[in-house]
Design a protein around this motif. Structure first.
Motif, PDB file in Angstrom:
ATOM      1  N   PRO A  81       0.752  -1.304  -0.032  1.00 31.20           N
ATOM      2  CA  PRO A  81      -0.144  -0.031  -0.037  1.00 31.20           C
ATOM      3  C   PRO A  81       0.924   1.285  -0.110  1.00 31.20           C
ATOM      4  CG  PRO A  81      -0.156  -1.137   1.983  1.00 31.20           C
ATOM      5  CD  PRO A  81       0.484  -2.066   0.994  1.00 31.20           C
ATOM      6  N   GLU A  82       2.188   1.360   0.375  1.00 36.17           N
ATOM      7  CA  GLU A  82       3.021   2.412   0.503  1.00 36.17           C
ATOM      8  C   GLU A  82       3.613   2.707  -0.866  1.00 36.17           C
ATOM      9  OE1 GLU A  82       5.447  -1.077   1.266  1.00 36.17           O
ATOM     10  OE2 GLU A  82       3.678  -0.694   1.703  1.00 36.17           O
ATOM     11  N   HIS A  83       3.181   1.901  -1.962  1.00 31.93           N
ATOM     12  CA  HIS A  83       3.877   1.879  -3.310  1.00 31.93           C
ATOM     13  C   HIS A  83       2.690   2.500  -4.352  1.00 31.93           C
ATOM     14  CE1 HIS A  83       6.805  -0.806  -1.537  1.00 31.93           C
ATOM     15  NE2 HIS A  83       7.478  -0.491  -2.648  1.00 31.93           N
ATOM     16  N   THR A  84       3.115   2.938  -5.431  1.00 30.72           N
ATOM     17  CA  THR A  84       2.375   3.515  -6.650  1.00 30.72           C
ATOM     18  C   THR A  84       2.338   2.487  -7.509  1.00 30.72           C
ATOM     19  OG1 THR A  84       2.849   5.705  -5.773  1.00 30.72           O
ATOM     20  CG2 THR A  84       2.082   5.492  -7.998  1.00 30.72           C
ATOM     21  N   PHE A  85       1.251   2.243  -8.326  1.00 27.41           N
ATOM     22  CA  PHE A  85       1.014   1.239  -9.409  1.00 27.41           C
ATOM     23  C   PHE A  85       0.369   2.106 -10.378  1.00 27.41           C
ATOM     24  CE2 PHE A  85       1.740  -1.391  -5.639  1.00 27.41           C
ATOM     25  CZ  PHE A  85       2.857  -2.213  -6.210  1.00 27.41           C
ATOM     26  N   LEU A  86       0.835   2.491 -11.693  1.00 31.02           N
ATOM     27  CA  LEU A  86       0.565   3.043 -12.677  1.00 31.02           C
ATOM     28  C   LEU A  86       0.035   1.891 -13.919  1.00 31.02           C
ATOM     29  CD1 LEU A  86       2.800   5.979 -12.773  1.00 31.02           C
ATOM     30  CD2 LEU A  86       0.570   6.082 -11.710  1.00 31.02           C
ATOM     31  N   LEU A  87      -1.254   2.142 -14.185  1.00 32.32           N
ATOM     32  CA  LEU A  87      -1.738   1.111 -15.513  1.00 32.32           C
ATOM     33  C   LEU A  87      -1.503   2.082 -16.926  1.00 32.32           C
ATOM     34  CD1 LEU A  87      -3.303  -1.260 -16.460  1.00 32.32           C
ATOM     35  CD2 LEU A  87      -5.377   0.101 -15.998  1.00 32.32           C
ATOM     36  N   ALA A  88      -0.837   1.485 -17.592  1.00 30.91           N
ATOM     37  CA  ALA A  88      -0.644   2.387 -19.002  1.00 30.91           C
ATOM     38  C   ALA A  88      -1.181   1.298 -20.007  1.00 30.91           C
ATOM     39  CB  ALA A  88       0.925   2.594 -19.206  1.00 30.91           C
ATOM     40  N   ASP A  89      -1.519   2.159 -20.955  1.00 29.52           N
ATOM     41  CA  ASP A  89      -1.728   1.286 -22.445  1.00 29.52           C
ATOM     42  C   ASP A  89      -0.497   0.672 -22.978  1.00 29.52           C
ATOM     43  OD1 ASP A  89      -4.761   1.110 -22.395  1.00 29.52           O
ATOM     44  OD2 ASP A  89      -4.617   3.314 -23.556  1.00 29.52           O
ATOM     45  N   ASN A  90       0.550   1.636 -23.076  1.00 23.89           N
ATOM     46  CA  ASN A  90       1.947   1.275 -23.526  1.00 23.89           C
ATOM     47  C   ASN A  90       2.782   1.640 -22.727  1.00 23.89           C
ATOM     48  OD1 ASN A  90       4.183   1.551 -25.120  1.00 23.89           O
ATOM     49  ND2 ASN A  90       3.068   1.866 -26.996  1.00 23.89           N
ATOM     50  N   VAL A  91       3.479   0.681 -22.056  1.00 23.28           N
ATOM     51  CA  VAL A  91       4.567   0.990 -20.916  1.00 23.28           C
ATOM     52  C   VAL A  91       5.829   1.618 -21.657  1.00 23.28           C
ATOM     53  CG1 VAL A  91       6.244  -0.102 -19.457  1.00 23.28           C
ATOM     54  CG2 VAL A  91       3.708  -0.800 -19.832  1.00 23.28           C
ATOM     55  N   ARG A  92       6.214   1.339 -23.013  1.00 24.74           N
ATOM     56  CA  ARG A  92       7.316   1.762 -23.725  1.00 24.74           C
ATOM     57  C   ARG A  92       7.096   3.435 -23.709  1.00 24.74           C
ATOM     58  NH1 ARG A  92      10.941  -2.246 -25.732  1.00 24.74           N
ATOM     59  NH2 ARG A  92       9.523  -4.515 -25.697  1.00 24.74           N
ATOM     60  N   GLU A  93       5.902   3.652 -24.419  1.00 29.49           N
ATOM     61  CA  GLU A  93       5.464   5.224 -24.501  1.00 29.49           C
ATOM     62  C   GLU A  93       5.660   5.931 -23.047  1.00 29.49           C
ATOM     63  OE1 GLU A  93       1.696   7.748 -25.787  1.00 29.49           O
ATOM     64  OE2 GLU A  93       1.947   5.632 -26.908  1.00 29.49           O
ATOM     65  N   THR A  94       5.116   5.193 -22.114  1.00 26.95           N
ATOM     66  CA  THR A  94       4.899   6.057 -20.899  1.00 26.95           C
ATOM     67  C   THR A  94       6.466   6.290 -20.271  1.00 26.95           C
ATOM     68  OG1 THR A  94       2.587   5.076 -20.493  1.00 26.95           O
ATOM     69  CG2 THR A  94       4.129   5.934 -18.471  1.00 26.95           C
TER      70      THR A  94
END
Length: 164
Positions: A81-94
Motif C-alpha cells: 500500500p505504500e507504493h504506486t502502481f500506474l496502469l498504462a496502455d503502452n509501457v514503452r511510451e510511458t
C-alpha cells in the motif's frame, strides 16, 4: 524528484493504484538494476513479461511501477500500500515520457545534424563529431560504424552498453 502522479499532464497512463505521490530517484526497466526509490517499467517483450519481475523490483527498492496488467497492479497495490502502481496502455511510451520529464527535457536542448547522400556519410559524420569534440562540445553519432559518444565508441556486450 517528488512526483505527484495525479498532476502529470504529459505522461500517458490510465489509472493510479496506491499512493498518488512518490520520491523517485531513478528509472529502470530491468528489475536487477532497480535502486531504492526507483520507478520500474514492467515491459512485455518477446521472451519475458516484466510483470513477472515486479516483486523483485520492489524488493530492490522500487517505489513505483508502471504496467499494463490491471489485475496484477491492483492486487499488488493491496500487498504494497505504500507504493504506486500506474496502469498504462503502452509501457514503452510511458517510459519515454517519464524519462523526458525526469531528465529535464534534455532532448529539447540537443542540437542535431543529419548527414545524407550516397557516399561519404560516415566520413562526414566522423569529421563533424571530431570537430565538435575538439571545440570542447559533447558530441555523438549513430551510424554503420557504431554508436559514438565524443571520443569513445559505445559498444554492446550481452545487451548492456559500455564504453570501450
Amino acid at each position: 524528484m517528488n512526483i505527484q502522479f495525479n498532476d502529470l499532464e504529459n505522461v500517458a497512463f490510465k489509472q493510479i493504484f496506491g499512493q498518488a505521490s512518490q520520491e523517485i530517484t531513478s528509472l529502470s526497466f530491468h528489475s536487477k538494476q532497480v535502486k531504492p526509490g526507483g520507478l520500474f517499467f514492467s515491459i512485455v517483450g518477446g521472451e519475458h513479461d516484466g510483470h513477472q519481475y515486479i516483486d523483485e523490483a520492489i524488493s530492490s527498492g522500487a517505489s513505483a511501477v508502471v504496467g499494463t496488467s490491471r489485475e496484477k497492479l491492483e492486487r499488488l497495490s493491496k500487498n504494497y500500500p505504500e507504493h504506486t502502481f500506474l496502469l498504462a496502455d503502452n509501457v514503452r511510451e510511458t517510459m519515454a515520457q517519464f524519462a523526458r520529464m525526469f531528465y529535464g527535457f534534455s532532448d529539447e536542448k540537443l542540437k542535431t545534424v543529419g548527414v545524407t547522400g550516397t557516399n561519404g556519410k560516415t566520413t562526414v559524420a566522423a569529421y563533424v563529431r571530431s570537430l565538435l569534440t575538439l571545440l570542447g562540445l559533447p558530441a555523438g553519432s549513430i551510424g554503420t560504424t557504431g554508436i559514438w559518444a565524443s571520443t569513445h565508441k559505445l559498444s554492446y556486450k550481452k545487451k548492456h552498453a559500455y564504453y570501450t
